[in-house]
Design a protein around this motif. Sequence first.
Motif, PDB file in Angstrom:
ATOM      1  N   ALA A  11       0.747  -1.268   0.021  1.00 49.18           N
ATOM      2  CA  ALA A  11       0.064   0.088  -0.058  1.00 49.18           C
ATOM      3  C   ALA A  11       0.756   1.308   0.014  1.00 49.18           C
ATOM      4  CB  ALA A  11      -1.038   0.090   1.213  1.00 49.18           C
ATOM      5  N   LEU A  12       1.955   1.242   0.817  1.00 48.52           N
ATOM      6  CA  LEU A  12       2.762   2.171   0.676  1.00 48.52           C
ATOM      7  C   LEU A  12       3.340   2.617  -0.462  1.00 48.52           C
ATOM      8  CD1 LEU A  12       4.406   4.357   2.323  1.00 48.52           C
ATOM      9  CD2 LEU A  12       6.292   2.583   2.781  1.00 48.52           C
ATOM     10  N   ARG A  13       3.808   1.367  -1.408  1.00 44.76           N
ATOM     11  CA  ARG A  13       4.477   1.629  -2.512  1.00 44.76           C
ATOM     12  C   ARG A  13       3.631   2.325  -3.581  1.00 44.76           C
ATOM     13  NH1 ARG A  13       7.139  -3.308  -5.618  1.00 44.76           N
ATOM     14  NH2 ARG A  13       5.247  -4.209  -5.325  1.00 44.76           N
ATOM     15  N   GLY A  66      10.479   1.711   8.937  1.00 43.96           N
ATOM     16  CA  GLY A  66      11.854   1.385   9.005  1.00 43.96           C
ATOM     17  C   GLY A  66      12.683   1.582   7.669  1.00 43.96           C
ATOM     18  N   LEU A  67      13.756   1.087   7.428  1.00 43.66           N
ATOM     19  CA  LEU A  67      14.614   1.106   6.349  1.00 43.66           C
ATOM     20  C   LEU A  67      13.970   0.378   5.311  1.00 43.66           C
ATOM     21  CD1 LEU A  67      17.225   2.320   5.140  1.00 43.66           C
ATOM     22  CD2 LEU A  67      18.356   0.215   6.210  1.00 43.66           C
ATOM     23  N   PRO A  68      13.381  -0.717   5.443  1.00 36.59           N
ATOM     24  CA  PRO A  68      12.662  -1.641   4.377  1.00 36.59           C
ATOM     25  C   PRO A  68      11.938  -0.867   3.766  1.00 36.59           C
ATOM     26  CG  PRO A  68      12.918  -2.983   6.027  1.00 36.59           C
ATOM     27  CD  PRO A  68      13.494  -1.797   6.590  1.00 36.59           C
ATOM     28  N   GLU A  69      10.963   0.102   4.313  1.00 38.62           N
ATOM     29  CA  GLU A  69       9.901   0.999   3.857  1.00 38.62           C
ATOM     30  C   GLU A  69      10.678   2.231   2.904  1.00 38.62           C
ATOM     31  OE1 GLU A  69       8.021  -1.734   6.472  1.00 38.62           O
ATOM     32  OE2 GLU A  69       9.759  -0.132   7.087  1.00 38.62           O
ATOM     33  N   ALA A  70      11.611   2.834   3.719  1.00 36.37           N
ATOM     34  CA  ALA A  70      12.364   3.918   2.951  1.00 36.37           C
ATOM     35  C   ALA A  70      12.943   3.279   1.605  1.00 36.37           C
ATOM     36  CB  ALA A  70      13.483   4.229   3.970  1.00 36.37           C
ATOM     37  N   VAL A  71      13.332   2.097   1.521  1.00 39.45           N
ATOM     38  CA  VAL A  71      13.906   1.541   0.340  1.00 39.45           C
ATOM     39  C   VAL A  71      12.928   1.695  -0.843  1.00 39.45           C
ATOM     40  CG1 VAL A  71      14.696  -0.584  -0.752  1.00 39.45           C
ATOM     41  CG2 VAL A  71      15.951   0.286   1.210  1.00 39.45           C
ATOM     42  N   LEU A  72      11.699   1.163  -0.304  1.00 42.18           N
ATOM     43  CA  LEU A  72      10.420   1.173  -1.541  1.00 42.18           C
ATOM     44  C   LEU A  72      10.226   2.574  -1.991  1.00 42.18           C
ATOM     45  CD1 LEU A  72       8.030  -1.329   0.377  1.00 42.18           C
ATOM     46  CD2 LEU A  72       9.712  -1.626  -1.414  1.00 42.18           C
ATOM     47  N   VAL A  73      10.279   3.490  -0.836  1.00 40.44           N
ATOM     48  CA  VAL A  73       9.841   4.872  -1.309  1.00 40.44           C
ATOM     49  C   VAL A  73      10.926   5.467  -1.924  1.00 40.44           C
ATOM     50  CG1 VAL A  73       9.661   7.190  -0.264  1.00 40.44           C
ATOM     51  CG2 VAL A  73       8.426   5.506   0.562  1.00 40.44           C
ATOM     52  N   PHE A  74      12.263   5.224  -1.775  1.00 43.30           N
ATOM     53  CA  PHE A  74      13.164   5.733  -2.736  1.00 43.30           C
ATOM     54  C   PHE A  74      13.416   5.040  -4.145  1.00 43.30           C
ATOM     55  CE2 PHE A  74      14.626   8.200   0.934  1.00 43.30           C
ATOM     56  CZ  PHE A  74      15.391   9.139   0.599  1.00 43.30           C
ATOM     57  N   GLU A  75      13.209   3.786  -4.205  1.00 44.82           N
ATOM     58  CA  GLU A  75      12.856   3.124  -5.367  1.00 44.82           C
ATOM     59  C   GLU A  75      12.050   3.836  -6.353  1.00 44.82           C
ATOM     60  OE1 GLU A  75      11.661  -1.060  -7.235  1.00 44.82           O
ATOM     61  OE2 GLU A  75      12.558  -1.092  -5.322  1.00 44.82           O
ATOM     62  N   GLU A  76      10.707   4.301  -5.896  1.00 46.82           N
ATOM     63  CA  GLU A  76       9.898   4.987  -6.617  1.00 46.82           C
ATOM     64  C   GLU A  76      10.391   6.426  -7.029  1.00 46.82           C
ATOM     65  OE1 GLU A  76       6.998   3.819  -7.845  1.00 46.82           O
ATOM     66  OE2 GLU A  76       7.896   2.072  -7.047  1.00 46.82           O
TER      67      GLU A  76
END
Length: 298
Positions: A11-13, A66-76
């Motif tokens: 959902a975040l992505r 956390g960092l896994p969620e940040a990774v998803l955001v920066f990928e976008e």
Amino acid sequence: MDFRLTEDQRALRKGVRELLARLFDRGALRAALDSPSLDRELWRELGGAGFFALRLPEEEGGVGLGLPEAVLVFEEAGRVLLPGPLVSTHLAAGVVPGASEGAVVVTDASEGLVPWLDEADVVLGDVSGAVPVRSVDPLTPLHRLPGTGGCAHPFRPAERLPTTELTAVLLTAAEQVGSAQAALDMAVSHARTREQFGQVIGGFQAVKHLCAGMLVRTELARAAVWAASVTGDPVEIAGAKLLADDAAVGNARDCLQVHGGMGFTWEADVHLHLKRAWVRAELRMPAARAEEEVAAGL
């Protein structure tokens, strides 16, 4: 270990992708090429959406992820070529007043290069004597510190690197994965519609092989980046950066090949992904350093 995304992460992505489609579509990307300044309104919109405060605890006004969620955001962010010192400002949230809200632009020096120095409100580290250099990426103005023709920092084993530096490397790798995915998507879309010799070029074996290779690069790099975001292992982060740089640069090159001559024109977006990938590869742990990190870990 289960690396599949949770429902909340998916959902975040999806939400970030929709947000960036509204804030920074292809028209905005093209408009940014004609403007030498960072879009402060866009920066504040990102701050208001929690882009920079993503990993701050909720009690400090952050999102608490956390960092896994940040990774998803920066990928976008990498997928749409979002400009600006995103990583530096994200890492400054909670430390530099105004960074988490997008009211302040923060940059720092990495490998002797300082992106967006003239636009930054806060510069972390000593950048005295930095001189402007011509950047291959029109959306990433650069300065170079004196006496740093190459790497600004001597080799240190990965486990001795500061946590913030390792996080910056991983988030940059995530941006590279997003760019690799964008190049793959563009190549496949073009291959499905462009016709030569009475058929779409996607029917030719050579083009199929190029697209298949791009998919393998992207998925391999994405898996490495996602895994490193969970484990936090310094050597895995260095390896992820190596794979992500290879995917971003390699996919942009192959996407150009699929597009043929039109891929080299200013109207195509492919060259922008290649140029950004080159710059990102040098900003945070270039290949030579990452290879040494992995070798030392082995």
